[in-house]
Motif scaffolding. Structure first.
Motif, PDB file in Angstrom:
ATOM      1  N   ASP A   1       0.678  -1.248   0.088  1.00  0.00           N
ATOM      2  CA  ASP A   1      -0.009  -0.105   0.025  1.00  0.00           C
ATOM      3  C   ASP A   1       0.824   1.394  -0.207  1.00  0.00           C
ATOM      4  O   ASP A   1       0.328   2.242  -0.476  1.00  0.00           O
ATOM      5  CB  ASP A   1      -1.043  -0.038   1.186  1.00  0.00           C
ATOM      6  CG  ASP A   1      -2.150  -0.657   0.899  1.00  0.00           C
ATOM      7  OD1 ASP A   1      -2.473  -1.202  -0.309  1.00  0.00           O
ATOM      8  OD2 ASP A   1      -2.817  -0.870   2.117  1.00  0.00           O
ATOM      9  N   LEU A   2       1.992   0.958   0.719  1.00  0.00           N
ATOM     10  CA  LEU A   2       2.936   2.374   0.822  1.00  0.00           C
ATOM     11  C   LEU A   2       3.209   2.837  -0.702  1.00  0.00           C
ATOM     12  O   LEU A   2       3.641   4.213  -1.036  1.00  0.00           O
ATOM     13  CB  LEU A   2       4.040   2.139   1.461  1.00  0.00           C
ATOM     14  CG  LEU A   2       3.873   1.391   2.871  1.00  0.00           C
ATOM     15  CD1 LEU A   2       5.328   1.482   3.557  1.00  0.00           C
ATOM     16  CD2 LEU A   2       3.065   2.699   3.554  1.00  0.00           C
ATOM     17  N   ARG A   3       3.230   1.796  -1.766  1.00  0.00           N
ATOM     18  CA  ARG A   3       3.541   2.102  -3.078  1.00  0.00           C
ATOM     19  C   ARG A   3       2.273   2.769  -3.845  1.00  0.00           C
ATOM     20  O   ARG A   3       2.360   2.955  -4.931  1.00  0.00           O
ATOM     21  CB  ARG A   3       4.199   1.206  -3.925  1.00  0.00           C
ATOM     22  CG  ARG A   3       5.689   0.656  -3.557  1.00  0.00           C
ATOM     23  CD  ARG A   3       5.801   0.283  -2.092  1.00  0.00           C
ATOM     24  NE  ARG A   3       7.486   0.139  -2.025  1.00  0.00           N
ATOM     25  CZ  ARG A   3       7.884   0.150  -0.742  1.00  0.00           C
ATOM     26  NH1 ARG A   3       7.039  -0.055   0.428  1.00  0.00           N
ATOM     27  NH2 ARG A   3       9.165  -0.236  -0.699  1.00  0.00           N
ATOM     28  N   ARG A   4       0.810   2.384  -3.152  1.00  0.00           N
ATOM     29  CA  ARG A   4      -0.079   3.015  -3.831  1.00  0.00           C
ATOM     30  C   ARG A   4      -0.390   4.527  -3.787  1.00  0.00           C
ATOM     31  O   ARG A   4      -1.343   4.848  -4.448  1.00  0.00           O
ATOM     32  CB  ARG A   4      -1.414   1.948  -3.652  1.00  0.00           C
ATOM     33  CG  ARG A   4      -0.977   0.486  -4.043  1.00  0.00           C
ATOM     34  CD  ARG A   4      -2.290  -0.273  -3.445  1.00  0.00           C
ATOM     35  NE  ARG A   4      -3.495   0.022  -4.030  1.00  0.00           N
ATOM     36  CZ  ARG A   4      -4.423  -0.431  -3.390  1.00  0.00           C
ATOM     37  NH1 ARG A   4      -4.741  -1.082  -2.363  1.00  0.00           N
ATOM     38  NH2 ARG A   4      -5.654   0.028  -3.881  1.00  0.00           N
ATOM     39  N   TYR A   5      -0.132   4.840  -2.484  1.00  0.00           N
ATOM     40  CA  TYR A   5      -0.608   6.146  -2.267  1.00  0.00           C
ATOM     41  C   TYR A   5       0.871   7.285  -1.968  1.00  0.00           C
ATOM     42  O   TYR A   5       0.854   7.313  -0.954  1.00  0.00           O
ATOM     43  CB  TYR A   5      -1.390   6.169  -0.865  1.00  0.00           C
ATOM     44  CG  TYR A   5      -2.544   5.262  -0.980  1.00  0.00           C
ATOM     45  CD1 TYR A   5      -3.600   5.535  -1.627  1.00  0.00           C
ATOM     46  CD2 TYR A   5      -2.452   3.783  -0.484  1.00  0.00           C
ATOM     47  CE1 TYR A   5      -4.898   4.571  -1.817  1.00  0.00           C
ATOM     48  CE2 TYR A   5      -3.465   3.064  -0.557  1.00  0.00           C
ATOM     49  CZ  TYR A   5      -4.622   3.280  -1.012  1.00  0.00           C
ATOM     50  OH  TYR A   5      -5.744   2.515  -1.304  1.00  0.00           O
ATOM     51  N   GLY A   6       1.056   7.722  -3.113  1.00  0.00           N
ATOM     52  CA  GLY A   6       2.084   8.945  -3.267  1.00  0.00           C
ATOM     53  C   GLY A   6       3.277   8.377  -2.890  1.00  0.00           C
ATOM     54  O   GLY A   6       4.276   8.800  -2.067  1.00  0.00           O
TER      55      GLY A   6
END
Length: 433
Positions: free
Chosen positions: A389-394
């Motif tokens: 998820d850290l790569r999906r949001y900014g």
């Protein structure tokens, strides 16, 4: 001897002719009849006390005579200069009291390492061990000084995790209210999450690895200094690492020369590390160097302790090895866009045979690429969903590293085994005490 104590910060700071009150433990003891010499120790050093029938009341002479090694004591007297005394100053006793009379102390000198590990709770009182704890404290202080000067935020990640950072084989499994959890191998993933609010973060915390290695460099529980930095590429992180190591080593040399002397550590061997940048060689060059020395190794083979020891012979300061084959490094490391076979990863090796003390890399910041890298290693992406998820949001380019505190201290202090850099080592399937 009730009342306020006059304590001494360091023995060398005592002024001759001063009346002082000191407290500590008996380090050495000699009874010469009319005179009794007691060398006491406290947290700052050792100090010679002299009970002499010419000026010390008989009851206190007898009390000094009765003292045993490691008895806790409180004493009063007048300081005088004596070049024969430790630190050049002694105390002529006017009063002497035993607070806790010690039984026959089980460490006499010359004991084997297994015996000393069995009574580690007593061995940590030794002068060499105490010197190590002071050096360790200076290192911890220097770490914080450096990161604060660079605008990093110190954070406190959890010790229990559900995801493996370096692979499941080295995890310590625990029961978390009926569900499986693991003692952390690394705080890296949590630090990566924190960079999206604080940008530059670091932590100093225990890590746990259940690998079966039994070498002088391995512990099952060790202190791990880790940092993550948004917007940073591999070269940025390498500069951060070398500056941190140089700064911390300089602070130890400034503050702990006496302790390094007790450990018989050559300070000249540390001086080259004060100057940056540190040398950099690529993995492929490291392989060629080893082959040139007759080592049977090929491109794609991992570098073990023996290979690292040989490589350190070419350098008098810490040095980097970079651009490892992607297969040798963890799934979260970013491949080099110019050569996808190589990871944007680095190890920092300490000289004198110590080997790796820091590992770091540029992290994979693309969602699809990271997903594929997780799958290619045989892991289930569902176990890493929050990390993905850290790569999906900014997402942003970012890099980080981990420094093994005990390995670093092993090099700085010159001790032969990492177990002597931590008060209570956890290794070899045993817990002491």
């Amino acid at each position: 001897m009730d009342g306020g104590f006059i304590s001494t910060r360091r023995v060398k700071e005592l002024e001759p002719g001063s009346r002082v009150r000191v407290r500590g433990w008996v380090y050495r003891h000699r009874d010469l009849g009319r005179k009794v010499f007691v060398v006491m120790r406290d947290a700052d050093g050792i100090l010679q006390l002299v009970a002499d029938e010419r000026y010390t009341p008989r009851e206190y002479v007898e009390e000094a005579r009765r003292a045993t090694i490691e008895s806790s004591i409180v004493a009063e007297g007048v300081t005088s200069r004596d070049p024969r005394a430790p630190g050049g100053v002694e105390v002529k006793l006017e009063k002497f009291e035993i607070v806790g009379l010690a039984e026959d102390f089980p460490i006499k000198g010359g004991e084997g390492i297994d015996y000393l590990l069995d009574i580690r709770h007593l061995w940590i009182r030794s002068r060499k061990m105490t010197a190590m704890w002071r050096i360790r404290q200076s290192a911890f202080k220097a770490f914080r000084e450096y990161f604060e000067s660079k605008g990093f935020w110190e954070v406190s990640p959890p010790m229990l995790t559900q995801a493996a950072v370096e692979g499941g084989a080295t995890l310590f499994k625990v029961d978390f209210f009926g569900k499986p959890a693991y003692l952390t191998q690394s705080s890296q993933f949590y630090l990566e999450a924190m960079i999206f609010s604080l940008e530059r973060v670091w932590t100093l915390a225990p890590s746990f690895r259940a690998e079966r290695s039994r070498t002088r460099r391995h512990l099952y529980e060790y202190w791990h200094l880790e940092a993550e930095e948004a917007w940073a590429h591999m070269e940025d992180e390498m500069r951060l690492v070398e500056e941190l190591v140089a700064y911390t080593t300089r602070r130890i040399l400034e503050e702990r020369l006496e302790e390094l002397s007790i450990l018989k550590r050559s300070t000249e061997a540390l001086e080259p590390a004060l100057e940056t940048p540190y040398p950099r060689i690529r993995y492929e060059e490291a392989i060629r160097r080893l082959q040139g020395r007759g080592v049977r190794i090929e491109y794609g083979d991992d570098l073990g302790a023996d290979e690292e020891r040989i490589l350190t012979q070419d350098f008098d300061k810490p040095f980097f090895i970079t651009h490892f084959p992607v297969e040798l490094k963890s799934f979260y490391m970013k491949p080099d866009p110019q050569n996808p076979r190589e990871a944007l990863a680095f190890d920092l090796l300490a000289p004198e045979g110590v080997g790796e003390i820091v590992g770091g890399s540029e992290r994979q910041d693309d969602y699809e690429a990271l997903y594929k890298q997780i799958e290619s290693r045989g892991y289930d992406p569902r176990d890493y969903q929050w990390y993905l998820d850290l790569r999906r949001y900014g997402s942003v380019p970012h890099s980080g590293f981990g420094l093994g505190v005990e390995r670093y201290l092993m090099w700085v202090t010159g001790v032969d085994h990492v177990r002597d850099t931590i008060p209570f080592p956890r290794f070899r399937d045993r817990i002491y005490p």
